[in-house]
Design a protein around this motif. Structure first.
Motif, PDB file in Angstrom:
ATOM      1  N   VAL A   1       0.682  -1.057  -0.040  1.00 22.24           N
ATOM      2  CA  VAL A   1       0.156   0.042  -0.063  1.00 22.24           C
ATOM      3  C   VAL A   1       0.896   1.167  -0.094  1.00 22.24           C
ATOM      4  N   ARG A   2       0.451   2.392  -1.016  1.00 16.29           N
ATOM      5  CA  ARG A   2       1.235   3.426  -0.898  1.00 16.29           C
ATOM      6  C   ARG A   2       0.481   4.493  -0.718  1.00 16.29           C
ATOM      7  N   SER A   3       0.953   5.837  -1.019  1.00  8.37           N
ATOM      8  CA  SER A   3       0.245   7.115  -0.671  1.00  8.37           C
ATOM      9  C   SER A   3      -0.923   7.560  -1.690  1.00  8.37           C
ATOM     10  N   ALA A   4      -1.612   8.420  -1.426  1.00  5.34           N
ATOM     11  CA  ALA A   4      -2.687   9.095  -2.080  1.00  5.34           C
ATOM     12  C   ALA A   4      -2.211  10.390  -2.776  1.00  5.34           C
ATOM     13  N   ARG A   5      -2.984  10.684  -3.885  1.00  2.01           N
ATOM     14  CA  ARG A   5      -2.739  11.767  -4.753  1.00  2.01           C
ATOM     15  C   ARG A   5      -3.917  12.636  -5.010  1.00  2.01           C
ATOM     16  N   GLU A   6      -3.588  13.796  -5.582  1.00  2.00           N
ATOM     17  CA  GLU A   6      -4.824  14.839  -5.558  1.00  2.00           C
ATOM     18  C   GLU A   6      -5.889  14.108  -6.586  1.00  2.00           C
ATOM     19  N   SER A   7      -5.341  13.724  -7.619  1.00  2.00           N
ATOM     20  CA  SER A   7      -6.064  13.386  -8.832  1.00  2.00           C
ATOM     21  C   SER A   7      -6.982  12.051  -8.633  1.00  2.00           C
ATOM     22  N   ASP A   8      -6.538  11.436  -7.437  1.00  2.00           N
ATOM     23  CA  ASP A   8      -7.216  10.343  -6.998  1.00  2.00           C
ATOM     24  C   ASP A   8      -8.758  10.874  -6.352  1.00  2.00           C
ATOM     25  N   LEU A   9      -8.757  11.865  -5.838  1.00  2.00           N
ATOM     26  CA  LEU A   9     -10.047  12.123  -5.459  1.00  2.00           C
ATOM     27  C   LEU A   9     -11.202  12.622  -6.413  1.00  2.00           C
TER      28      LEU A   9
ATOM     29  N   THR B   1       3.991  16.371  -8.814  1.00  2.00           N
ATOM     30  CA  THR B   1       3.176  15.472  -8.798  1.00  2.00           C
ATOM     31  C   THR B   1       2.124  15.721 -10.186  1.00  2.00           C
ATOM     32  N   PRO B   2       2.064  14.581 -10.849  1.00  2.00           N
ATOM     33  CA  PRO B   2       1.295  14.941 -12.208  1.00  2.00           C
ATOM     34  C   PRO B   2      -0.208  14.770 -11.725  1.00  2.00           C
ATOM     35  N   TYR B   3      -1.049  15.567 -12.277  1.00  2.00           N
ATOM     36  CA  TYR B   3      -2.522  15.496 -12.021  1.00  2.00           C
ATOM     37  C   TYR B   3      -3.052  14.986 -13.237  1.00  2.00           C
ATOM     38  N   THR B   4      -3.781  13.871 -13.163  1.00  2.00           N
ATOM     39  CA  THR B   4      -4.403  12.978 -14.260  1.00  2.00           C
ATOM     40  C   THR B   4      -5.991  13.397 -14.207  1.00  2.00           C
ATOM     41  N   GLU B   5      -6.221  14.220 -15.293  1.00  2.00           N
ATOM     42  CA  GLU B   5      -7.777  14.736 -15.423  1.00  2.00           C
ATOM     43  C   GLU B   5      -8.767  13.327 -16.064  1.00  2.00           C
ATOM     44  N   THR B   6      -9.594  12.932 -15.162  1.00  2.00           N
ATOM     45  CA  THR B   6     -10.316  11.932 -15.492  1.00  2.00           C
ATOM     46  C   THR B   6     -11.743  12.436 -16.101  1.00  2.00           C
ATOM     47  N   VAL B   7     -12.157  13.839 -16.060  1.00  2.00           N
ATOM     48  CA  VAL B   7     -13.395  14.100 -16.187  1.00  2.00           C
ATOM     49  C   VAL B   7     -13.047  15.139 -17.560  1.00  2.00           C
ATOM     50  N   GLY B   8     -14.318  14.838 -18.563  1.00  2.00           N
ATOM     51  CA  GLY B   8     -14.002  15.398 -19.578  1.00  2.00           C
ATOM     52  C   GLY B   8     -14.347  14.272 -20.890  1.00  2.00           C
TER      53      GLY B   8
ATOM     54  N   GLN C   1      -6.696   4.764 -21.884  1.00  2.00           N
ATOM     55  CA  GLN C   1      -7.571   6.081 -22.139  1.00  2.00           C
ATOM     56  C   GLN C   1      -6.780   7.318 -21.940  1.00  2.00           C
ATOM     57  N   TYR C   2      -6.828   8.203 -22.954  1.00  2.00           N
ATOM     58  CA  TYR C   2      -5.790   9.408 -23.585  1.00  2.00           C
ATOM     59  C   TYR C   2      -6.562  10.465 -22.709  1.00  2.00           C
ATOM     60  N   VAL C   3      -5.945  11.269 -21.783  1.00  2.00           N
ATOM     61  CA  VAL C   3      -6.343  12.196 -20.967  1.00  2.00           C
ATOM     62  C   VAL C   3      -5.187  13.243 -20.859  1.00  2.00           C
ATOM     63  N   LYS C   4      -5.789  14.559 -20.279  1.00  2.00           N
ATOM     64  CA  LYS C   4      -4.786  15.260 -20.129  1.00  2.00           C
ATOM     65  C   LYS C   4      -3.948  15.396 -18.811  1.00  2.00           C
ATOM     66  N   VAL C   5      -2.773  15.028 -18.806  1.00  2.00           N
ATOM     67  CA  VAL C   5      -1.902  15.122 -17.519  1.00  2.00           C
ATOM     68  C   VAL C   5      -1.193  16.413 -17.354  1.00  2.00           C
TER      69      VAL C   5
END
Length: 325
Positions: free
Chosen positions: A108-116, A267-274, A250-254
Motif C-alpha cells: 500500500v502506498r500514498s494518495a494523490r490529488e487526482s485520486d479524489l 506530482t502529475p494531475y491526471t484529469e479523468t473528467v471530460g 484512456q488518453y487524458v490530459k496530464v
C-alpha cells in the motif's frame, strides 16, 4: 495510430517529464511505521463519514508499483485496476474491490490529488492508503470518502517481511470492510456484454511513461490479456501471471499539480473528467473509441464512432491513463 497486420502495437510515448529519472527515485521514499511514504503524513479517519446508506461502498486501495514492490498481493482479486503516472514518470496502481475481498492487499502506498476526482464516481468509497502530503490532507478530509490509513486503522495494516520499507505495507481488507460490497458498488459506468462489431486483431499493446511501461499480451489459452510491467511479466505473490479480461488505454490530459515530492519532482494531475479518445482491448482485438465523463460524480462511458456503447468482457478491467497526444 496505424496497426497493419496482427502484431505488436505500441502507443504514443507519454512525455510528461523531461528530466531523466534514476532508479534511486523509486527507493528514495521515507519509511516508518506511523508515517506515509514520499514524505507524506498519515491521516485520521474523517469523523461522521461512514459507508453509504444505500449499501456497502467500494474498497479502493492505492498500490505501490515500483520494481521493489513486486510481486503484488491481492491485485488479481480487484474488479478494476487503474494505472496512473506519478512523480518522476513512474507508475502507481489503484485497485477497486467490490465483488470479492482478498485476504491481504499490497504493498500500500500514498494518495494523490487526482485520486479524489477519480473516486467521485463511487458512493462514499473506502480509500486505503499509507498517507498523503500534509497540504493534501484537508482535501482528503473534505472529499466524500472514508479514509483509512495506518494512523486510523492500525490493526488493519501490517509490515511484510522480505522487502524494505516503504515497499512492505499491507492491508487486511476485512478489518476495514467486513462485508463484501457487491457489484452494485461498481458505479464506473462500464458496460459488459458482447463485443462491438469490427475491431483489429491485436497481439499486444504497450503504454509508455517516462520511467515505466505496461504491456498487455493476448493469450488465447487463457482468454485474457497477460500483464507485463517494465519489460517483465507481472505475477502475483503466489506466482500466477496477472491477466485482464479488458484493457482500456484512456488518453487524458496530464498536467502539473500544486504538489511536489520530497525530491522536488512535481506530482502529475491526471484529469479523468471530460472526453477524449481511448483504445479498448478485449478478445484479442482492439477498438479505437471515444470516452466521456461529464461530471466527477459520473462514471465513464465508452462509445464507438457512431455513438454505440462499447461493452467490456466479463472479468477484471485494467484502465491505463496515458497522456493525450
Amino acid at each position: 495510430m496505424g496497426r497493419g497486420t496482427r502484431g505488436q502495437r505500441t502507443t504514443t510515448t507519454v512525455a510528461l517529464l523531461a528530466a531523466a529519472v534514476t532508479a534511486a527515485l523509486a527507493a528514495g521514499c521515507t519509511s516508518g511505521g506511523g508515517t506515509g511514504d514520499d514524505g507524506r503524513a498519515p491521516t485520521q479517519s474523517k469523523q461522521g463519514v461512514s459507508p453509504s446508506a444505500t449499501g456497502p461502498s467500494a474498497l479502493v486501495v492505492k498500490i505501490d508499483n515500483a520494481a521493489a514492490a513486486r510481486p503484488h498481493t491481492g491485485v488479481d482479486a480487484a474488479d478494476v485496476v487503474y494505472a496512473e503516472q506519478v512523480e518522476g514518470g513512474l507508475s502507481r496502481l489503484m485497485a477497486v474491490y467490490a465483488t470479492r475481498l482478498p485476504e491481504s492487499v499490497g504493498p500500500v502506498r500514498s494518495a494523490r490529488e487526482s485520486d479524489l476526482e477519480l473516486l467521485r464516481q463511487f458512493d462514499r468509497p473506502t480509500l486505503a492508503f499509507s498517507g498523503a502530503q500534509r497540504k493534501l490532507l484537508p482535501l482528503i478530509d473534505k472529499a466524500p470518502l472514508r479514509a483509512e490509513t495506518p494512523g486510523s486503522a492500525a490493526d488493519a495494516y501490517f509490515r511484510g517481511s522480505g522487502r524494505p520499507a516503504p515497499h512492505n505495507l499491507y492491508l487486511r481488507p476485512e478489518r476495514i470492510v467486513p462485508e463484501t460490497p457487491g457489484e452494485a458498488a461498481l458505479t464506473t459506468g462500464f458496460r459488459y456484454g458482447s463485443a462491438p462489431a469490427g475491431g483489429t486483431a491485436t497481439d499486444s499493446e504497450t503504454v509508455r511513461y517516462p520511467a515505466a511501461r505496461f504491456t498487455f499480451t493476448w493469450s488465447d489459452s487463457r482468454d485474457r490479456w497477460l500483464v507485463g510491467m517494465d519489460g517483465t511479466p507481472a505475477t502475483t505473490a503466489d506466482g500466477e501471471r496477472m491477466a485482464a479480461a479488458t484493457v482500456v488505454v484512456q488518453y487524458v490530459k496530464v498536467r502539473e499539480s500544486a504538489y511536489r515530492d520530497f525530491l522536488g519532482n512535481n506530482t502529475p494531475y491526471t484529469e479523468t473528467v471530460g472526453s477524449g479518445k481511448a483504445t479498448v482491448l478485449r478478445d484479442g482485438r482492439a477498438w479505437d473509441v471515444n470516452w466521456e465523463r461529464e461530471k466527477a460524480a459520473d462514471g465513464t462511458s465508452f462509445t464507438t464512432g457512431d455513438g454505440a456503447p462499447v461493452n467490456f468482457a466479463e472479468g477484471q478491467v485494467w484502465v491505463v491513463f496515458a497522456e493525450a497526444p
